[in-house]
Scaffold this motif. Structure first.
Motif, short mmCIF file in Angstrom:
data_model
loop_
_atom_site.label_atom_id
_atom_site.label_comp_id
_atom_site.label_asym_id
_atom_site.label_seq_id
_atom_site.Cartn_x
_atom_site.Cartn_y
_atom_site.Cartn_z
N LYS A 120 0.92 -1.17 0.06
CA LYS A 120 0.03 -0.16 -0.12
C LYS A 120 0.85 1.25 -0.14
O LYS A 120 1.71 1.40 1.00
CB LYS A 120 -0.99 0.08 1.35
CG LYS A 120 -1.87 -1.32 1.35
CD LYS A 120 -2.72 -1.03 2.40
CE LYS A 120 -3.98 -2.25 2.40
NZ LYS A 120 -4.91 -2.16 1.36
N GLY A 170 1.04 5.47 -0.46
CA GLY A 170 0.37 6.76 -0.48
C GLY A 170 0.93 7.63 -1.46
O GLY A 170 2.22 7.58 -1.46
N ILE A 193 -2.77 4.84 -3.29
CA ILE A 193 -3.66 5.50 -2.64
C ILE A 193 -3.45 6.96 -2.77
O ILE A 193 -2.58 7.50 -2.22
CB ILE A 193 -4.03 5.08 -1.16
CG1 ILE A 193 -4.21 3.56 -0.90
CG2 ILE A 193 -5.02 6.02 -0.54
CD1 ILE A 193 -3.95 2.92 0.04
N GLN A 207 -3.57 11.20 -2.50
CA GLN A 207 -4.13 12.05 -1.54
C GLN A 207 -3.84 13.57 -2.10
O GLN A 207 -2.68 13.92 -2.28
CB GLN A 207 -3.43 11.97 -0.13
CG GLN A 207 -3.78 13.26 0.80
CD GLN A 207 -5.48 12.98 1.04
OE1 GLN A 207 -6.01 11.98 1.66
NE2 GLN A 207 -6.14 14.18 0.54
N TYR A 224 -4.10 15.38 5.88
CA TYR A 224 -3.76 14.53 4.59
C TYR A 224 -3.27 13.15 5.07
O TYR A 224 -3.48 12.30 4.07
CB TYR A 224 -3.07 15.45 3.72
CG TYR A 224 -3.66 16.62 3.05
CD1 TYR A 224 -4.94 16.40 2.60
CD2 TYR A 224 -3.17 17.73 2.97
CE1 TYR A 224 -5.64 17.70 2.14
CE2 TYR A 224 -3.79 18.93 2.48
CZ TYR A 224 -5.01 18.70 1.99
OH TYR A 224 -5.72 19.98 1.61
N LEU A 277 -4.07 7.92 5.10
CA LEU A 277 -3.24 7.23 4.46
C LEU A 277 -2.44 6.30 5.55
O LEU A 277 -2.29 4.98 5.20
CB LEU A 277 -2.17 7.86 3.86
CG LEU A 277 -2.58 8.89 2.69
CD1 LEU A 277 -1.41 9.59 2.12
CD2 LEU A 277 -3.07 8.00 1.40
N VAL A 302 -0.32 2.36 4.62
CA VAL A 302 0.67 2.60 3.76
C VAL A 302 2.10 2.70 4.58
O VAL A 302 2.01 2.98 5.53
CB VAL A 302 0.50 3.97 3.02
CG1 VAL A 302 -0.74 4.12 2.31
CG2 VAL A 302 0.63 5.12 3.89
N LEU A 349 5.57 6.44 1.00
CA LEU A 349 4.60 7.88 0.68
C LEU A 349 5.70 8.54 -0.55
O LEU A 349 6.82 8.64 -0.45
CB LEU A 349 4.73 8.86 1.75
CG LEU A 349 3.68 8.68 2.83
CD1 LEU A 349 3.94 9.66 3.76
CD2 LEU A 349 2.43 8.74 2.10
N THR A 378 4.42 11.01 10.84
CA THR A 378 4.00 9.62 10.63
C THR A 378 4.72 8.67 11.73
O THR A 378 4.01 7.36 12.16
CB THR A 378 4.71 8.99 9.30
OG1 THR A 378 6.12 9.45 9.12
CG2 THR A 378 4.01 9.86 8.27
#
Length: 281
Positions: A117, A119, A148, A150, A176, A180, A185, A188, A206
């Protein structure tokens, strides 16, 4: 021989809608320290992310024409949004010019992600572009990675405000990043050249979300762009053979004071190696 030396000593042009492309300029300086560089911040028309494709192309042509008037030997479109909307057309309009655009960063992200996954932080224009849609769909089918996207509306504006408080930027980024992170995720993509300037804050936000866990991997493709430019200059025998470290000439149709501040404080260009001027295209 003289004409060949003149061609090699000609500058590389770099442009963005504002200050974000300086993150790419920094990588180019590090990779090609003896190349003369011209930077254009098209700040009066920033951000490109809320413009139509036709408007972005119009600005990209105007800025490229300005840089060509300064006799550049190569061009870097240091803007993900302009790359997605305009680079195909720029290559058609200027077939003899070396043009390098931003890499989407999706492929390296897909190879690094363990959760499958990824982002993608980008402008709305980049996410909606045909180039992004095609690449993300193809890579998802090939690798099984879910991308994904954003859209970070307002983040470019916030970064452009060098005097803006960190609290405002923090709140916007958290807004934002949270969906995610909820989606798990682990990688990034920084899909806008402005975003590396808030990479440290992204890492902080994060890591707070996953205490004790592995840090989120950030993909910044500025270094890959610099490496591609180096490869193309070698291929065309256009590498500057001078041992001098040239001055950087920067232009803006916005605030020259803000551009100078960003050059000296964000990417540590010494004032004696920097010239900032205005342009009106």
């Amino acid at each position: 021989m003289a004409s060949e030396e003149f061609a090699r000593s000609a500058p590389i042009g770099v442009f963005d809608s504002g200050l974000g492309g300086l993150s790419v300029l920094q990588h180019i300086r590090q990779t090609l320290p003896h190349e003369a560089l011209l930077y254009v911040a098209d700040s009066s028309f920033a951000p490109y992310g809320d413009k139509t494709s036709a408007e972005i192309l119009e600005r990209s042509i105007a800025v490229t024409d300005f840089l060509l008037s300064k006799n550049i030997k190569a061009l870097v479109v240091a803007c993900n949004t302009a790359t997605a909307a305009a680079i195909k057309h720029l290559r058609q309009y200027y077939p003899d010019l070396i043009i390098v655009g931003m890499e989407p960063g999706l492929k390296p992200a897909s190879l690094l992600s363990k959760t499958k996954k990824v982002g993608v932080l980008a402008t709305l224009s980049t996410i909606q572009s045909e180039k992004y849609q095609h690449l993300s769909t193809k890579l998802s089918a090939d690798t099984g990675v879910e991308f994904i996207p954003q859209a970070c509306v307002g983040l470019v504006d916030q970064i452009e405000k060098a005097e803006a408080s960190a609290d405002q930027t923090r709140l916007l980024l958290a807004k934002y990043l949270n969906p995610l992170l909820t989606a798990q995720v682990d990688t990034l993509v920084l899909g806008c050249t402005h975003y590396p300037f808030v990479a440290r804050l992204i890492q902080e936000l994060t890591s707070a979300h996953i205490p004790g866990g592995e840090p989120i991997t950030l993909i910044d493709t500025g270094k890959a762009v610099a490496s591609q430019m180096q490869r193309l200059l070698v291929e065309h025998d256009l590498v500057n053979t001078s041992s001098d470290i040239p001055r950087i000439n920067a232009y803006t149709n916005g605030s020259p004071e803000k551009l100078k501040l960003a050059c000296t404080q964000w990417i540590d260009i010494p004032e004696d190696k920097l010239s900032v001027s205005t342009f009106s295209n």
